[in-house]
Design a protein around this motif. Structure first.
Motif, short mmCIF file in Angstrom:
data_model
loop_
_atom_site.label_atom_id
_atom_site.label_comp_id
_atom_site.label_asym_id
_atom_site.label_seq_id
_atom_site.Cartn_x
_atom_site.Cartn_y
_atom_site.Cartn_z
N ASP A 144 -4.64 12.10 -24.36
CA ASP A 144 -3.72 10.81 -24.55
C ASP A 144 -4.57 9.24 -25.09
O ASP A 144 -4.94 8.68 -23.92
N ILE A 145 -5.25 9.46 -25.99
CA ILE A 145 -5.12 7.86 -26.32
C ILE A 145 -4.27 7.48 -27.65
O ILE A 145 -4.71 7.09 -28.85
N SER A 146 -3.18 8.35 -27.78
CA SER A 146 -2.58 8.03 -28.87
C SER A 146 -2.61 6.56 -29.42
O SER A 146 -1.70 6.09 -30.26
N SER A 147 -2.00 5.90 -28.52
CA SER A 147 -1.45 4.70 -28.07
C SER A 147 -2.03 4.20 -29.27
O SER A 147 -2.02 2.81 -29.37
N ALA A 148 -3.93 4.12 -29.47
CA ALA A 148 -4.46 3.70 -29.71
C ALA A 148 -3.88 3.34 -31.49
O ALA A 148 -4.89 2.39 -32.26
#
Lengths: 216, 295
Positions: B126-130
């Protein structure tokens, strides 16, 4: 009451949150500080300086001391810069580069061992099945341990309070940057006030040195 | 303490969490406030432990040797094996180190595959927005440009690191950092091969106990997380081997050459054949556990 508590919390937190958001990425401002201090531009053909992932930023209380432990590699040039957008401490940040010197020492320690029991002539005693009879004995042993004694490599107070320094190293090592923020007046009694804090950036840059084969 | 004070104290604690603009670390100076009526000065300075990125490490290693050996990297197909968060995070670090290796050693096609593996693990954590979608295009356009790949993979690591820190997910970051360190040492030990005196790669590996100490100290902040605690215990087994290395003590000197300081001296660590084999075996054992998703 719950609603008013939320309002109070929001009112108290908002300046702090704004302060935190303003701080993000402040370390990149350090390049401007260096220009103001008269740091010459790099010579043509010189390898570029690159920002390392060990750079930091954060909000700290005036007068606080913090330390950042980081690793440097042999034959790489490093540049450390400190900066803040807070006019009260701009150009006044004190910092030192400290290394812990590894020194060998002999340390005595006690150890409990299970050893075969012997008679007064040193013969091992055995039970009826012929197995050695064991006994517990506490013996003193010595070992070599390495203590760590801090040694100051650089102190900007002895270098016209310069806000940056360049260095190279003959081996990989861990260094500590000790950052001391000047005390600006009294700390407010209620330290929730963002006025009690300064946003500080620590920029660690590297340049592959000639010995590392980087000058191409 | 009356109700009003409790609210203010709660606000103090909450603001301590939020004010740290780089995550949990910067909060330390704020948490020195224990009551609304007094300010307690810290007695010991707070220490922040920093770790070089795999890119920084491989850039240095590339200058002294090694070659491109894609078979050393964790196969991309293994991404399917990681269902537990611990292994997702550890292998996010492992794939990030592989991406750094592929970029530094100009294994262009692998860089693209490994970026996808890093992204897949990132999505699952859940860190794809990085991640910036344009990165794929930039990698494809720079498959033959080693330097550009290095900066792209470095940016990717920075982005993920900062994202985890700023979103108070230091426990995941701790595992990412551990995985990255283990993979970097695993790759370099394989590039170095069997023990040989005066092998520059082996000499450099002997100094990496410094970095490992910082990795472990960085992770200790998140020791309450059982996955982090277990990983620290495993890394401490490697640290114990580093502690058995021969130490050559040299006088500490700092020479000022005008514009620059030269730091020299202090302890230099040296492997013997036995300690080198102990270390490489332990690293291999641990790395196998991580890529095979075994505790």
């Amino acid at each position: 009451m719950r609603f008013s508590a939320i309002i109070l919390l929001t009112a108290l937190l908002s300046p702090v949150v704004v302060q935190a958001q303003k701080c993000k990425g402040v370390q990149f401002e350090c390049t401007n500080v260096r220009k103001e201090e008269g740091k010459k531009k790099g010579t043509k053909g010189e390898p570029a300086w690159t920002v390392t992932g060990q750079s930091r930023y954060g909000n700290f209380a005036y007068g606080d001391t913090t330390e950042v432990s980081f690793t440097v590699f042999k034959n790489v040039n490093y540049r450390i810069s400190l900066c803040s957008l807070d006019p009260q401490i701009q150009g006044k940040i004190m910092f030192q580069i400290v290394e812990r010197k590894t020194q060998a020492q002999t340390e005595k320690y006690m150890v409990t061992e299970e050893v075969p029991k012997t008679d007064k002539d040193g013969n091992i005693l055995v039970d009826q099945d012929g197995n050695p009879i064991m006994e517990t004995r506490t013996v003193e042993k010595t070992r070599r341990v390495y203590g760590k004694k801090p040694v100051t490599r650089y102190n900007n107070a002895e270098d016209s309070n310069k806000q940056w320094v360049e260095f190279t190293t003959d081996q990989d090592r861990t260094l500590i940057i000790r950052v001391v923020l000047p005390s600006v007046g009294d700390k407010p009694k209620n330290s929730l006030s963002p006025q009690g804090f300064a946003c500080v950036g620590l920029l660690i840059e590297q340049q592959m040195g000639p010995q590392a084969g980087g000058w191409k | 303490m009356n109700k009003g004070s409790r609210i203010v104290l709660a606000a103090a604690l909450m603001s301590a969490t939020i004010a740290g603009c780089g995550g949990g670390e910067e909060t330390s100076s704020v948490t020195t406030v224990v009551d609304t009526n007094q300010v307690v000065e810290p007695t010991e300075p707070k220490v922040f432990y920093q770790i070089p990125t795999p890119n920084e490490f491989f850039s240095v290693i590339k200058e002294i040797g090694g070659k491109s050996r894609p078979e050393l990297m964790n196969p991309v197909a293994n991404t399917e094996k990681y269902t537990e968060t611990r292994f997702k995070a550890l292998n996010f670090g492992i794939y990030s180190a592989d991406l750094a290796y592929a970029s530094c050693y100009e294994i262009g096609q692998s860089a693209l595959e490994y970026f996808k593996a890093v992204e897949k693990m990132g999505n699952e954590l859940d860190i794809s927005s990085a991640f910036d979608e344009s990165v794929f295009k930039r990698i494809e356009q720079n498959l033959t440009e080693g330097d550009s790949l290095v900066s792209i993979s470095n940016e990717t690591y920075f982005d993920a690191y900062n994202y985890l820190e700023e979103n108070d997910r230091g426990n995941i970051l701790a595992l990412v950092v551990a995985g990255g360190w283990v993979e970097s040492i695993y790759v370099v030990s394989n590039l170095a091969g069997p023990y040989k005196d005066k092998n520059p790669l082996i000499e450099r590996m002997a100094q990496q106990g410094h970095t490992l100490t910082n990795v472990i100290e960085f992770m200790r902040k998140y020791n309450d997380d059982p996955a982090v605690g277990m990983t620290i215990a495993q890394l401490e087994e490697i640290q114990m081997i580093y502690e058995t290395l021969e130490v050559v003590e040299k006088e500490i000197t700092t020479e000022n050459t005008g514009d620059k300081l030269n730091f020299s001296g202090n302890a230099e660590f040296k492997f013997s054949k036995e300690t080198y084999e102990d270390l490489t075996n332990k690293v291999k054992e641990l790395r196998t556990k991580y890529v095979e998703a075994k505790n």
